[in-house]
Design a protein around this motif. Structure first.
Motif, mmCIF file in Angstrom:
data_model
loop_
_atom_site.group_PDB
_atom_site.id
_atom_site.type_symbol
_atom_site.label_atom_id
_atom_site.label_comp_id
_atom_site.label_asym_id
_atom_site.label_seq_id
_atom_site.Cartn_x
_atom_site.Cartn_y
_atom_site.Cartn_z
ATOM 1 N N GLY A 37 -3.113 10.004 3.625
ATOM 2 C CA GLY A 37 -3.274 10.570 5.444
ATOM 3 C C GLY A 37 -4.763 10.278 5.514
ATOM 4 N N VAL A 38 -5.521 10.823 4.793
ATOM 5 C CA VAL A 38 -6.989 10.869 5.128
ATOM 6 C C VAL A 38 -7.351 9.492 5.263
ATOM 7 C CG1 VAL A 38 -9.360 11.204 4.220
ATOM 8 C CG2 VAL A 38 -7.670 12.871 3.974
ATOM 9 N N ILE A 39 -7.137 8.356 4.405
ATOM 10 C CA ILE A 39 -7.407 7.045 4.468
ATOM 11 C C ILE A 39 -6.841 6.285 5.677
ATOM 12 C CG2 ILE A 39 -6.851 4.776 3.433
ATOM 13 C CD1 ILE A 39 -7.137 6.237 0.669
ATOM 14 N N ALA A 40 -5.647 6.839 6.074
ATOM 15 C CA ALA A 40 -4.961 6.222 7.134
ATOM 16 C C ALA A 40 -5.619 6.726 8.535
ATOM 17 C CB ALA A 40 -3.366 6.491 7.247
ATOM 18 N N ASP A 57 -8.029 -4.613 13.027
ATOM 19 C CA ASP A 57 -7.498 -5.110 11.702
ATOM 20 C C ASP A 57 -8.017 -4.095 10.717
ATOM 21 O OD1 ASP A 57 -6.628 -6.642 9.422
ATOM 22 O OD2 ASP A 57 -8.254 -7.947 9.731
ATOM 23 N N ALA A 58 -6.940 -3.413 10.204
ATOM 24 C CA ALA A 58 -7.276 -2.428 9.301
ATOM 25 C C ALA A 58 -7.654 -3.075 7.937
ATOM 26 C CB ALA A 58 -5.797 -1.488 9.240
ATOM 27 N N ALA A 59 -7.277 -4.200 7.831
ATOM 28 C CA ALA A 59 -7.754 -4.980 6.575
ATOM 29 C C ALA A 59 -9.312 -4.954 6.273
ATOM 30 C CB ALA A 59 -7.247 -6.406 6.243
ATOM 31 N N ARG A 60 -10.152 -4.726 7.393
ATOM 32 C CA ARG A 60 -11.569 -4.724 7.404
ATOM 33 C C ARG A 60 -11.953 -3.384 7.048
ATOM 34 N NH1 ARG A 60 -13.843 -4.330 11.765
ATOM 35 N NH2 ARG A 60 -11.907 -4.214 13.128
#
Length: 122
Positions: A37-40, A57-60
């Motif tokens: 949850g923290v990461i998100a 883009d969350a992948a960055r």
């Protein structure tokens, strides 16, 4: 509540959107679901702060939550073990707080030690 400290490369955000926070917590406070949850949440906050300057883009975004080992967290000029912190949540039931702290720290260490380690490939 975890302290947040984000390191953002120069020029990645508009100056008014820059932050200096990194996800940190005392050992045992966050289980695997709370780490996720923290990461998100941090990822979304960074993407929101960019305000469309780059494609969303969350992948960055890479987030590295850090746990402070038991006995290495302090406040009020003293070491504050997890049981002391949890006592506030148990209406000062120190026995219950110690039990919860032991359970959480044990679970955290078990989870951490069950993760696959790096493998050497030559």
């Amino acid at each position: 509540m975890p302290m947040l400290d984000v390191h953002i490369p120069d020029g990645a955000l508009r100056p008014e959107a820059e932050a200096a926070q990194r996800p940190v917590g005392d050992e045992g406070q966050l289980d695997a679901d709370k780490h996720a949850g923290v990461i998100a949440d941090v990822t979304e906050a960074i993407l929101d702060a960019e305000d469309g300057a780059w494609p969303r883009d969350a992948a960055r975004i890479w987030v590295f939550p850090t746990e402070i080992p038991e006995g290495h967290w302090g406040g009020y000029g003293q070491i504050r073990p997890l049981a002391t912190i949890l006592a506030r949540l148990t209406d000062d039931d120190h026995d219950r707080a110690r039990t919860l702290a032991t359970e959480r720290i044990t679970a955290s260490r078990t989870e951490r030690h069950s993760l696959p380690g790096p493998t050497a490939q030559l």
